[in-house]
Design a protein around this motif. Sequence first.
Motif, PDB file in Angstrom:
ATOM      1  N   THR A 114      31.209  21.029  20.262  1.00  9.36           N
ATOM      2  CA  THR A 114      30.655  19.686  20.110  1.00  9.36           C
ATOM      3  C   THR A 114      29.799  19.613  18.855  1.00  9.36           C
ATOM      4  N   MET A 115      29.012  20.641  18.622  1.00  8.65           N
ATOM      5  CA  MET A 115      28.151  20.660  17.440  1.00  8.65           C
ATOM      6  C   MET A 115      28.984  20.639  16.164  1.00  8.65           C
ATOM      7  N   PHE A 116      30.024  21.462  16.116  1.00  6.23           N
ATOM      8  CA  PHE A 116      30.847  21.504  14.902  1.00  6.23           C
ATOM      9  C   PHE A 116      31.545  20.167  14.668  1.00  6.23           C
ATOM     10  N   ARG A 117      32.137  19.599  15.720  1.00  5.69           N
ATOM     11  CA  ARG A 117      32.842  18.320  15.540  1.00  5.69           C
ATOM     12  C   ARG A 117      31.878  17.214  15.127  1.00  5.69           C
ATOM     13  N   THR A 118      30.673  17.230  15.677  1.00  2.00           N
ATOM     14  CA  THR A 118      29.674  16.227  15.303  1.00  2.00           C
ATOM     15  C   THR A 118      29.301  16.371  13.839  1.00  2.00           C
ATOM     16  N   ALA A 119      29.033  17.599  13.422  1.00  5.46           N
ATOM     17  CA  ALA A 119      28.678  17.843  12.020  1.00  5.46           C
ATOM     18  C   ALA A 119      29.832  17.482  11.094  1.00  5.46           C
ATOM     19  N   LYS A 120      31.045  17.820  11.501  1.00  2.14           N
ATOM     20  CA  LYS A 120      32.227  17.503  10.682  1.00  2.14           C
ATOM     21  C   LYS A 120      32.418  15.988  10.572  1.00  2.14           C
ATOM     22  N   ALA A 121      32.124  15.269  11.656  1.00  2.00           N
ATOM     23  CA  ALA A 121      32.258  13.814  11.622  1.00  2.00           C
ATOM     24  C   ALA A 121      31.281  13.193  10.626  1.00  2.00           C
ATOM     25  N   LEU A 145      29.655  15.067   7.965  1.00  2.00           N
ATOM     26  CA  LEU A 145      29.722  15.690   6.639  1.00  2.00           C
ATOM     27  C   LEU A 145      31.129  15.797   6.062  1.00  2.00           C
ATOM     28  N   ARG A 146      32.152  15.764   6.917  1.00  2.00           N
ATOM     29  CA  ARG A 146      33.563  15.791   6.539  1.00  2.00           C
ATOM     30  C   ARG A 146      34.090  17.127   6.032  1.00  2.00           C
ATOM     31  N   GLN A 147      33.274  18.000   5.530  1.00  2.00           N
ATOM     32  CA  GLN A 147      33.709  19.293   5.000  1.00  2.00           C
ATOM     33  C   GLN A 147      33.382  20.390   6.015  1.00  2.00           C
ATOM     34  N   ASP A 148      34.345  21.289   6.267  1.00  2.00           N
ATOM     35  CA  ASP A 148      34.122  22.384   7.217  1.00  2.00           C
ATOM     36  C   ASP A 148      32.923  23.240   6.824  1.00  2.00           C
ATOM     37  N   GLU A 149      32.833  23.580   5.549  1.00  2.00           N
ATOM     38  CA  GLU A 149      31.754  24.461   5.089  1.00  2.00           C
ATOM     39  C   GLU A 149      30.394  23.810   5.286  1.00  2.00           C
ATOM     40  N   ASP A 150      30.280  22.528   4.949  1.00  2.00           N
ATOM     41  CA  ASP A 150      29.020  21.817   5.135  1.00  2.00           C
ATOM     42  C   ASP A 150      28.672  21.717   6.616  1.00  2.00           C
ATOM     43  N   ALA A 151      29.680  21.459   7.438  1.00  2.00           N
ATOM     44  CA  ALA A 151      29.457  21.357   8.876  1.00  2.00           C
ATOM     45  C   ALA A 151      28.974  22.689   9.437  1.00  2.00           C
ATOM     46  N   THR A 178      22.092  16.369  14.000  1.00  2.00           N
ATOM     47  CA  THR A 178      22.316  15.148  13.209  1.00  2.00           C
ATOM     48  C   THR A 178      21.248  15.004  12.134  1.00  2.00           C
ATOM     49  N   ASN A 179      20.017  15.380  12.434  1.00  2.00           N
ATOM     50  CA  ASN A 179      18.970  15.347  11.405  1.00  2.00           C
ATOM     51  C   ASN A 179      19.309  16.293  10.259  1.00  2.00           C
ATOM     52  N   LYS A 180      19.790  17.492  10.580  1.00  2.00           N
ATOM     53  CA  LYS A 180      20.181  18.452   9.535  1.00  2.00           C
ATOM     54  C   LYS A 180      21.337  17.899   8.698  1.00  2.00           C
ATOM     55  N   CYS A 181      22.298  17.277   9.358  1.00  2.00           N
ATOM     56  CA  CYS A 181      23.447  16.707   8.640  1.00  2.00           C
ATOM     57  C   CYS A 181      23.008  15.619   7.670  1.00  2.00           C
ATOM     58  N   TYR A 182      22.150  14.731   8.142  1.00  2.00           N
ATOM     59  CA  TYR A 182      21.694  13.655   7.262  1.00  2.00           C
ATOM     60  C   TYR A 182      20.802  14.184   6.146  1.00  2.00           C
ATOM     61  N   ASP A 183      20.060  15.264   6.404  1.00  2.00           N
ATOM     62  CA  ASP A 183      19.294  15.910   5.335  1.00  2.00           C
ATOM     63  C   ASP A 183      20.243  16.420   4.246  1.00  2.00           C
ATOM     64  N   LEU A 184      21.347  17.058   4.672  1.00  2.00           N
ATOM     65  CA  LEU A 184      22.331  17.550   3.702  1.00  2.00           C
ATOM     66  C   LEU A 184      22.958  16.399   2.924  1.00  2.00           C
ATOM     67  N   CYS A 185      23.237  15.292   3.607  1.00  2.00           N
ATOM     68  CA  CYS A 185      23.822  14.124   2.929  1.00  2.00           C
ATOM     69  C   CYS A 185      22.887  13.595   1.851  1.00  2.00           C
ATOM     70  N   ARG A 186      21.604  13.571   2.147  1.00  2.00           N
ATOM     71  CA  ARG A 186      20.635  13.067   1.165  1.00  2.00           C
ATOM     72  C   ARG A 186      20.501  14.003  -0.025  1.00  2.00           C
ATOM     73  N   LYS A 187      20.662  15.304   0.201  1.00  2.00           N
ATOM     74  CA  LYS A 187      20.469  16.286  -0.862  1.00  2.00           C
ATOM     75  C   LYS A 187      21.638  16.370  -1.827  1.00  2.00           C
TER      76      LYS A 187
END
Length: 164
Positions: free
Chosen positions: A23-30, A32-38, A71-80
Motif C-alpha cells: 500500500t505504501m509503495f502504490r501510494t508513493a508511486k501514485a 511521485l510516478r517514478q519507482d525510484e522516487d517512490a 504522503t508528507n514525504k512524497c509531497y516534500d520530494l515533489c516540492r524539492k
Amino acid sequence: MFTPQEVLDKEAFCTQVIACQETMFRTAKAILRQDEDAEDAVQEAICTAFASRDSLRDVQRFRPWILRILTNKCYDLCRKRRPTVDLDEMADRLPSDSPDHDQRMTLWQAVLSLSDELRVTVTLFYYEGLSVREIGQALGISEAAVKTRLSRGRARLRLLLEEK
C-alpha cells in the motif's frame, strides 16, 4: 486526555510495516510516478515513523498514521525536485503513426493520467481498499473532501475511457 500507550517495539513495528508495504509503495508511486522516487519516499517514511513511533496513540490506526507520514514525504520530494519529463513515459501518450481504433486505454493508465490529488485518492480507495475516513486521515483532509475527490476522479475516468 489519553493515557500513554506502550510504544511499538522494533519487531511489532516491522510487522506493521510489512503488512502495509505494498500500500505504501502504490501510494508513493501514485504521487511521485517514478519507482525510484517512490522507494525513496517509502524508506524515508519508515525511518521517520520508527523514530516517532511513540506519537502513535492507537496501534489499530497504524496504517493511516504511516500513510500520512508517507504522503508528507512524497509531497516534500515533489516540492524539492524540478519538473522534468520522462521521455519513455511521454512516448506512450504521443499519437501513434498508425491509428488503431481497437486499442483502448487501460483503467490504470487512465488513473495515472489523473491529477495528483485525484490519483492518490482513487488509488487509496479502489486499489488499496481504504475507507473514506482512513483516506482523510492519511491525506489530512476532511471526509467530505475525500468524497468530492472520489466523485471527480470517477467522472474524469469516465470521460477519459469514453474518449478512447
